[in-house]
Design a protein around this motif. Sequence first.
Motif, PDB file in Angstrom:
ATOM      1  N   LEU A   1      43.011  71.087  -6.736  1.00 17.62           N
ATOM      2  CA  LEU A   1      43.947  70.074  -6.266  1.00 17.62           C
ATOM      3  C   LEU A   1      45.390  70.364  -6.639  1.00 17.62           C
ATOM      4  O   LEU A   1      45.672  70.877  -7.719  1.00 17.62           O
ATOM      5  N   SER A   2      46.294  69.994  -5.747  1.00 19.92           N
ATOM      6  CA  SER A   2      47.730  70.022  -6.022  1.00 19.92           C
ATOM      7  C   SER A   2      48.356  68.830  -5.305  1.00 19.92           C
ATOM      8  O   SER A   2      47.819  68.324  -4.331  1.00 19.92           O
ATOM      9  N   VAL A   3      49.498  68.380  -5.822  1.00 24.44           N
ATOM     10  CA  VAL A   3      50.180  67.210  -5.258  1.00 24.44           C
ATOM     11  C   VAL A   3      51.573  67.632  -4.804  1.00 24.44           C
ATOM     12  O   VAL A   3      52.273  68.359  -5.506  1.00 24.44           O
ATOM     13  N   SER A   4      51.968  67.162  -3.630  1.00 24.96           N
ATOM     14  CA  SER A   4      53.298  67.458  -3.105  1.00 24.96           C
ATOM     15  C   SER A   4      53.851  66.245  -2.367  1.00 24.96           C
ATOM     16  O   SER A   4      53.118  65.308  -2.052  1.00 24.96           O
TER      17      SER A   4
ATOM     18  N   LEU B   1      44.538  64.636   1.377  1.00 22.60           N
ATOM     19  CA  LEU B   1      44.658  63.185   1.424  1.00 22.60           C
ATOM     20  C   LEU B   1      46.145  62.905   1.536  1.00 22.60           C
ATOM     21  O   LEU B   1      46.923  63.310   0.664  1.00 22.60           O
ATOM     22  N   THR B   2      46.546  62.236   2.616  1.00 17.10           N
ATOM     23  CA  THR B   2      47.961  61.946   2.829  1.00 17.10           C
ATOM     24  C   THR B   2      48.202  60.450   2.701  1.00 17.10           C
ATOM     25  O   THR B   2      47.579  59.653   3.416  1.00 17.10           O
ATOM     26  N   LEU B   3      49.071  60.083   1.790  1.00 16.73           N
ATOM     27  CA  LEU B   3      49.512  58.694   1.616  1.00 16.73           C
ATOM     28  C   LEU B   3      50.952  58.665   2.109  1.00 16.73           C
ATOM     29  O   LEU B   3      51.827  59.283   1.504  1.00 16.73           O
TER      30      LEU B   3
ATOM     31  N   VAL C   1      47.793  64.888  -1.546  1.00 15.39           N
ATOM     32  CA  VAL C   1      46.929  65.653  -2.438  1.00 15.39           C
ATOM     33  C   VAL C   1      46.247  66.708  -1.578  1.00 15.39           C
ATOM     34  O   VAL C   1      45.551  66.376  -0.613  1.00 15.39           O
ATOM     35  N   ARG C   2      46.470  67.965  -1.909  1.00 12.12           N
ATOM     36  CA  ARG C   2      45.875  69.074  -1.164  1.00 12.12           C
ATOM     37  C   ARG C   2      44.730  69.658  -1.980  1.00 12.12           C
ATOM     38  O   ARG C   2      44.862  69.838  -3.194  1.00 12.12           O
ATOM     39  N   ASN C   3      43.624  69.960  -1.309  1.00 13.48           N
ATOM     40  CA  ASN C   3      42.445  70.522  -1.953  1.00 13.48           C
ATOM     41  C   ASN C   3      42.123  71.859  -1.296  1.00 13.48           C
ATOM     42  O   ASN C   3      41.615  71.903  -0.186  1.00 13.48           O
ATOM     43  N   THR C   4      42.433  72.948  -1.991  1.00 13.64           N
ATOM     44  CA  THR C   4      42.135  74.278  -1.454  1.00 13.64           C
ATOM     45  C   THR C   4      40.772  74.779  -1.914  1.00 13.64           C
ATOM     46  O   THR C   4      40.384  75.893  -1.585  1.00 13.64           O
ATOM     47  N   GLY C   5      40.041  73.956  -2.644  1.00 16.44           N
ATOM     48  CA  GLY C   5      38.726  74.343  -3.151  1.00 16.44           C
ATOM     49  C   GLY C   5      37.624  74.127  -2.135  1.00 16.44           C
ATOM     50  O   GLY C   5      37.836  73.589  -1.051  1.00 16.44           O
ATOM     51  N   GLY C   6      36.420  74.521  -2.541  1.00 14.50           N
ATOM     52  CA  GLY C   6      35.275  74.449  -1.656  1.00 14.50           C
ATOM     53  C   GLY C   6      34.451  73.187  -1.795  1.00 14.50           C
ATOM     54  O   GLY C   6      33.403  73.064  -1.178  1.00 14.50           O
ATOM     55  N   ALA C   7      34.897  72.230  -2.613  1.00 17.94           N
ATOM     56  CA  ALA C   7      34.171  70.967  -2.781  1.00 17.94           C
ATOM     57  C   ALA C   7      35.140  69.799  -2.667  1.00 17.94           C
ATOM     58  O   ALA C   7      36.296  69.902  -3.062  1.00 17.94           O
TER      59      ALA C   7
END
Length: 163
Positions: free
Chosen positions: A45-48, A112-114, A67-73
């Motif tokens: 996870l990373s936040v931008s 996830l975009t808020l 919140v960006r999730n570049t992982g596989g889960a």
Amino acid sequence: MTRTRKAAAAAVTALSLALALTACGGEDGSGKSGDKKAKAGAPQLSVSGAYLPQPAMSDMAAGFLTVRNTGGAADELTSVTTPLSDDVTLHATEGTAMRHVATMKVPAGGRLTLASGGSHLMLGKLSHKPKVGEKVRFTLHFATSGPVEVDVPVKPATYRPKA
């Protein structure tokens, strides 16, 4: 023969030490796993794009981020804490309806975009009315991943980020 035994014992000791060190750390010795399969199966996870528009009222504000999730889960945002408010709730917007939710999904390989006009964070009972230029610390808590801290800038009430 004694020299041969000493050399063999030294080789066994060196091999044992090397195996012990490898077991303690990652493949690169950093303490992080270098196993790509393990990383692919976990959220990354990373936040931008975080911001908090300067609130019009002294007791309520909204927060926005991605919140960006570049992982596989997949993972889930379960809560957000901040010194600015003891009352932070997650609000999902579907169409024109807004509702409080307990968690928000962060899909594997997705985000996830808020955003203004959509799902967002609602902060109630503010400790003070934040001013433009101030930064507010948010700690995002997830079901699987560890907490992520973000310093969120307070922007003018009319601020709209570029797409």
